[in-house]
Design an enzyme around this catalytic site. Sequence first.
Site, short mmCIF file in Angstrom:
data_model
loop_
_atom_site.label_atom_id
_atom_site.label_comp_id
_atom_site.label_asym_id
_atom_site.label_seq_id
_atom_site.Cartn_x
_atom_site.Cartn_y
_atom_site.Cartn_z
N CYS B 91 86.89 92.68 -18.93
CA CYS B 91 87.49 91.54 -18.59
C CYS B 91 88.92 91.39 -19.98
O CYS B 91 88.63 90.64 -20.33
CB CYS B 91 86.83 91.03 -18.94
SG CYS B 91 85.69 90.98 -20.61
N GLY B 92 89.71 92.87 -19.61
CA GLY B 92 91.49 92.13 -21.23
C GLY B 92 90.45 92.53 -21.91
O GLY B 92 89.63 92.83 -22.12
#
Lengths: 129, 306
Positions: B91-92
């Site tokens: 998720c980045g």
Amino acid sequence: MADKLQFSLVSPEVELFTGEVDQVDIPGSEGDLGILPNHSPLMAAIRTGAITVYADGAETQYFVQGGFADVTPAGLTVLAERAALLSEVTPDALQGDIDAATQALESLEGEAALAMQQNLDGLKAVAGA
Amino acid sequence: MASLKELQNRIKSVKNTQKITKAMQMVAAAKLRKAQEAAEKSRPYSDRIGAVIQNLANSMSGAGDAPELLVGNGKSDTVLLVVATADRGLCGGFNTNIVRKAREEIVALEKAGKTVKLFLIGKKGYDQLNRLYDDQVVEYISLKEERKLHAGIAQRIGEQITGMFERGEFDVCKLVFSEFENVMTQNAVSRTLIPAIAGMGVEDDTPGEHAADKVFAPDLNGAIYTYEPDEAGILRVLLPRNINTQVFTALLENQAGEMGSKMTAMDNATRNAGDMIDKLTLTFNRTRQAQITSELIEIISGAEAL
């Protein structure tokens, strides 16, 4: 009876009710309270039990467990730890809570035991109704 | 140069990856909507409970018997840092941002001569922080097994924190999590949980729109609040509940942030995969053309030799 009471019932997960009503009956920790429009400012702890909301001639009941009722000139807010429509709460669902509360009661003493006993009584009353 | 077969395989594999990232993006988008709704639904409760405490705190100020959860125990030697991160990656920079914020806090606190203890929620933060500060981690909770966030989880965590405070294991408690602003922006923030009075009115850093900094004073028209039972009795119940609520809000904000971050990250990944496919297809076509040309030259020169 032109006056209406602005009432909202909120739990951590959801805002169950918000709107104008005629009267709300609350199970306070020191006794039941009926809140009408223009009630004086009040902050009361609530015990486990049922809230009754009177609006437009109809009654709605909500199950609440733990929390506070906050009355200000702006209206009544009930902050409940747990809340649901009473019709959606089944005695079976409460049985687990009753068992847990009974068990917790054994290990508690003093004020905490009193609070738990009150919780248990409320649960039983709602389950029995 | 790679052979045609090799190029074909690579294109196929990138296409598969793209399908996966695309699916993850769509799942994240669906979950984000739900998480956002949940966060919004919990907001009235946390706003109100903050307001009520503020109210009580005002009327209690000056009284010597104010509870320690509200005003602190007078010390600030040991700080418990509750760091909430996600349990999943991909998720980045979501988890990294929270961990960075936590590390900044730890460094600043230690510089000021305080002892820092860590209470970690979420596997990703644990993985990163445990490596650096493994002797300071006092508690670790993973929420991986929980299908849906509900108030019960936050209550469990909150009660644990309150219990530790009552046993005198720390003096000040801070909560580090990611505040959800919108899909593109999540800010890692830190807020003071204990003493509760320090967490109010003033934000520790980045101001948020819906944060507890909304000072709320109901207009009572000069009337006086009636308390039932008395102020102290209400505060005794209310303060631990406030901690549960703050934890719950943090978890919900985190969830929304995680999903938003994942959506953006997966969107980027899908686009990258698309670019890569285009490039590989171009190389593939060129290689094929080159092969055809060289075959033609062979045939033509063979025919001319006759």
